[in-house]
Motif scaffolding. Structure first.
Motif, PDB file in Angstrom:
ATOM      1  N   GLY A   1      43.578  73.617   7.633  1.00  0.00           N
ATOM      2  CA  GLY A   1      43.217  74.330   6.413  1.00  0.00           C
ATOM      3  C   GLY A   1      42.149  75.382   6.628  1.00  0.00           C
ATOM      4  N   SER A   2      41.088  75.022   7.347  1.00  0.00           N
ATOM      5  CA  SER A   2      40.013  75.987   7.597  1.00  0.00           C
ATOM      6  C   SER A   2      40.492  77.114   8.508  1.00  0.00           C
ATOM      7  CB  SER A   2      38.804  75.288   8.202  1.00  0.00           C
ATOM      8  OG  SER A   2      39.122  74.724   9.471  1.00  0.00           O
ATOM      9  N   GLY A   3      41.345  76.776   9.502  1.00  0.00           N
ATOM     10  CA  GLY A   3      41.874  77.811  10.392  1.00  0.00           C
ATOM     11  C   GLY A   3      42.759  78.802   9.657  1.00  0.00           C
ATOM     12  N   MET A   4      43.600  78.302   8.752  1.00  0.00           N
ATOM     13  CA  MET A   4      44.429  79.201   7.962  1.00  0.00           C
ATOM     14  C   MET A   4      43.579  80.086   7.059  1.00  0.00           C
ATOM     15  SD  MET A   4      47.694  78.760   8.677  1.00  0.00           S
ATOM     16  CE  MET A   4      48.612  79.229   7.228  1.00  0.00           C
TER      17      MET A   4
ATOM     18  N   VAL B   1      40.510  81.124   7.654  1.00  0.00           N
ATOM     19  CA  VAL B   1      39.892  82.145   8.511  1.00  0.00           C
ATOM     20  C   VAL B   1      40.908  83.224   8.867  1.00  0.00           C
ATOM     21  CG1 VAL B   1      38.884  82.554  10.781  1.00  0.00           C
ATOM     22  CG2 VAL B   1      38.134  80.602   9.429  1.00  0.00           C
ATOM     23  N   ALA B   2      42.149  82.828   9.158  1.00  0.00           N
ATOM     24  CA  ALA B   2      43.180  83.806   9.519  1.00  0.00           C
ATOM     25  C   ALA B   2      43.447  84.769   8.371  1.00  0.00           C
ATOM     26  CB  ALA B   2      44.458  83.089   9.931  1.00  0.00           C
ATOM     27  N   TYR B   3      43.624  84.243   7.166  1.00  0.00           N
ATOM     28  CA  TYR B   3      43.910  85.102   6.021  1.00  0.00           C
ATOM     29  C   TYR B   3      42.686  85.903   5.600  1.00  0.00           C
ATOM     30  CZ  TYR B   3      48.596  83.250   5.168  1.00  0.00           C
ATOM     31  OH  TYR B   3      49.929  82.930   5.279  1.00  0.00           O
ATOM     32  N   ALA B   4      41.485  85.320   5.709  1.00  0.00           N
ATOM     33  CA  ALA B   4      40.272  86.030   5.330  1.00  0.00           C
ATOM     34  C   ALA B   4      39.968  87.187   6.260  1.00  0.00           C
ATOM     35  CB  ALA B   4      39.079  85.070   5.293  1.00  0.00           C
ATOM     36  N   SER B   5      40.476  87.147   7.485  1.00  0.00           N
ATOM     37  CA  SER B   5      40.282  88.233   8.441  1.00  0.00           C
ATOM     38  C   SER B   5      41.515  89.128   8.524  1.00  0.00           C
ATOM     39  CB  SER B   5      39.942  87.672   9.829  1.00  0.00           C
ATOM     40  OG  SER B   5      40.917  86.723  10.250  1.00  0.00           O
TER      41      SER B   5
ATOM     42  N   ALA C   1      50.955  83.275  11.188  1.00  0.00           N
ATOM     43  CA  ALA C   1      51.287  83.560  12.585  1.00  0.00           C
ATOM     44  C   ALA C   1      50.029  83.871  13.384  1.00  0.00           C
ATOM     45  CB  ALA C   1      52.266  84.725  12.665  1.00  0.00           C
ATOM     46  N   SER C   2      49.046  84.512  12.755  1.00  0.00           N
ATOM     47  CA  SER C   2      47.783  84.796  13.435  1.00  0.00           C
ATOM     48  C   SER C   2      47.047  83.503  13.767  1.00  0.00           C
ATOM     49  CB  SER C   2      46.899  85.682  12.556  1.00  0.00           C
ATOM     50  OG  SER C   2      47.556  86.887  12.227  1.00  0.00           O
ATOM     51  N   PHE C   3      47.164  82.511  12.886  1.00  0.00           N
ATOM     52  CA  PHE C   3      46.528  81.219  13.152  1.00  0.00           C
ATOM     53  C   PHE C   3      47.134  80.568  14.390  1.00  0.00           C
ATOM     54  CE2 PHE C   3      46.873  76.570  12.459  1.00  0.00           C
ATOM     55  CZ  PHE C   3      45.537  76.244  12.663  1.00  0.00           C
ATOM     56  N   VAL C   4      48.439  80.527  14.478  1.00  0.00           N
ATOM     57  CA  VAL C   4      49.100  79.911  15.632  1.00  0.00           C
ATOM     58  C   VAL C   4      48.808  80.702  16.901  1.00  0.00           C
ATOM     59  CG1 VAL C   4      51.321  79.246  16.622  1.00  0.00           C
ATOM     60  CG2 VAL C   4      50.904  78.951  14.170  1.00  0.00           C
TER      61      VAL C   4
ATOM     62  N   PRO D   1      42.358  89.035  13.842  1.00  0.00           N
ATOM     63  CA  PRO D   1      42.400  87.700  13.227  1.00  0.00           C
ATOM     64  C   PRO D   1      42.522  86.590  14.268  1.00  0.00           C
ATOM     65  CG  PRO D   1      43.851  89.220  12.066  1.00  0.00           C
ATOM     66  CD  PRO D   1      43.390  89.934  13.289  1.00  0.00           C
ATOM     67  N   THR D   2      43.248  86.851  15.356  1.00  0.00           N
ATOM     68  CA  THR D   2      43.413  85.833  16.388  1.00  0.00           C
ATOM     69  C   THR D   2      42.083  85.486  17.059  1.00  0.00           C
ATOM     70  OG1 THR D   2      44.027  87.660  17.860  1.00  0.00           O
ATOM     71  CG2 THR D   2      45.813  86.391  16.887  1.00  0.00           C
ATOM     72  N   ILE D   3      41.211  86.481  17.221  1.00  0.00           N
ATOM     73  CA  ILE D   3      39.906  86.218  17.823  1.00  0.00           C
ATOM     74  C   ILE D   3      39.048  85.399  16.876  1.00  0.00           C
ATOM     75  CG2 ILE D   3      37.745  87.351  18.492  1.00  0.00           C
ATOM     76  CD1 ILE D   3      39.363  89.441  19.927  1.00  0.00           C
ATOM     77  N   PHE D   4      39.083  85.716  15.594  1.00  0.00           N
ATOM     78  CA  PHE D   4      38.332  84.928  14.616  1.00  0.00           C
ATOM     79  C   PHE D   4      38.845  83.489  14.574  1.00  0.00           C
ATOM     80  CE2 PHE D   4      36.972  89.041  12.889  1.00  0.00           C
ATOM     81  CZ  PHE D   4      35.643  88.760  12.611  1.00  0.00           C
ATOM     82  N   VAL D   5      40.147  83.312  14.684  1.00  0.00           N
ATOM     83  CA  VAL D   5      40.719  81.956  14.677  1.00  0.00           C
ATOM     84  C   VAL D   5      40.251  81.182  15.907  1.00  0.00           C
ATOM     85  CG1 VAL D   5      42.876  80.666  14.911  1.00  0.00           C
ATOM     86  CG2 VAL D   5      42.713  82.530  13.269  1.00  0.00           C
TER      87      VAL D   5
END
Length: 251
Positions: A76-79, A81-85, A90-93, A114-118
């Motif tokens: 949940g937190s990773g998703m 972060v992905a959407y917030a960035s 797909a960026s989360f994975v 977004p991938t770096i933030f994740v």
């Protein structure tokens, strides 16, 4: 009176330990922000807050429930972060699979992908979640600093090469002190965890020394290619040949 005071004291210590881990998590977020060239990224605070909160709420449950709860919180937190960035699921994975490589191979400051933030958020969550779970155990709470210290050194190592990260290091030292010494009069801890505390103190001293050394060193960015000052030709003969050609180019 004694029977009613004991539970409140235990709850109070649990709250203090959770807050200590959260303070360290703030330091990790500050170090993570330095990777992308800023002083603070609010989105990186989310995994630390979520991990500590979920770990504190589930601390009285068995390990299976705690693992499932933290796993769901991680996703949940990773998703978030992905959407917030400005990313997507797909960026989360992709961030979990390839984000760490992007961090160490891109020039500083790292791009705000977004991938770096994740990837940064995943490291912060994993360290704070494990630390919270250990901090809630009377016998093993001193080991809570181990994953936090490792994550801190990793963040400092890949972070900004333009100066020390004193704020993050100061928060780490304060949190480690609380986790090691608060509640040391617990009967269970004082009788059975002497070796654990001793090992943890030694580990904290060693890793903190390494972290401070990296933080204050005048270091170059490892992502920029620079020619070495010297080269051992016996260890790398190809580099020696290339150096000779540079010195006397073939016509």
């Amino acid at each position: 009176m004694e029977l009613t005071a004991k539970p409140s004291l235990t709850n109070g210590r649990r709250v203090v330990r959770a807050l200590a881990v959260l303070v360290f998590g703030l330091g990790l977020a500050l170090s993570g922000a330095r990777v992308v060239g800023t002083r603070l990224e609010p989105v990186l605070l989310v995994p630390a807050v979520v991990a500590v909160l979920v770990g504190w709420i589930l601390s009285r449950w068995n390990i299976v429930v705690r693992a499932i709860g933290q796993g769901a919180a991680f996703v949940g937190s990773g998703m978030f972060v992905a959407y917030a960035s400005d990313g997507s699921s797909a960026s989360f994975v992709r961030g979990l699979l390839d984000g760490s490589r992007q961090v160490v191979t891109t020039a500083w400051p790292s791009p705000r992908f977004p991938t770096i933030f994740v990837a940064l958020a995943a490291l912060i969550f994993a360290a704070t979640a494990l630390a919270t779970d250990l901090a809630m155990r009377a016998r093993w709470r001193a080991l809570a600093i181990a994953p936090l210290m490792v994550a801190m050194v990793a963040m400092i190592a890949v972070g900004a090469p333009d100066g020390p990260q004193w704020q993050a290091v100061a928060l780490a030292v304060a949190s480690a002190f609380v986790l090691l010494w608060i509640g040391m009069d617990d009967r269970v801890a004082s009788v059975r965890s002497g070796l654990v505390v001793a090992v943890s103190i030694g580990l904290a001293a060693l890793v903190t020394t390494a972290g401070v050394g990296i933080a204050v060193a005048d270091r170059a960015s490892p992502r920029h290619r620079e020619e070495p000052d010297g080269q051992l030709s016996l260890l790398d003969p190809l580099a020696d040949v290339a150096a000779q050609r540079d010195a006397a180019p073939v016509r």
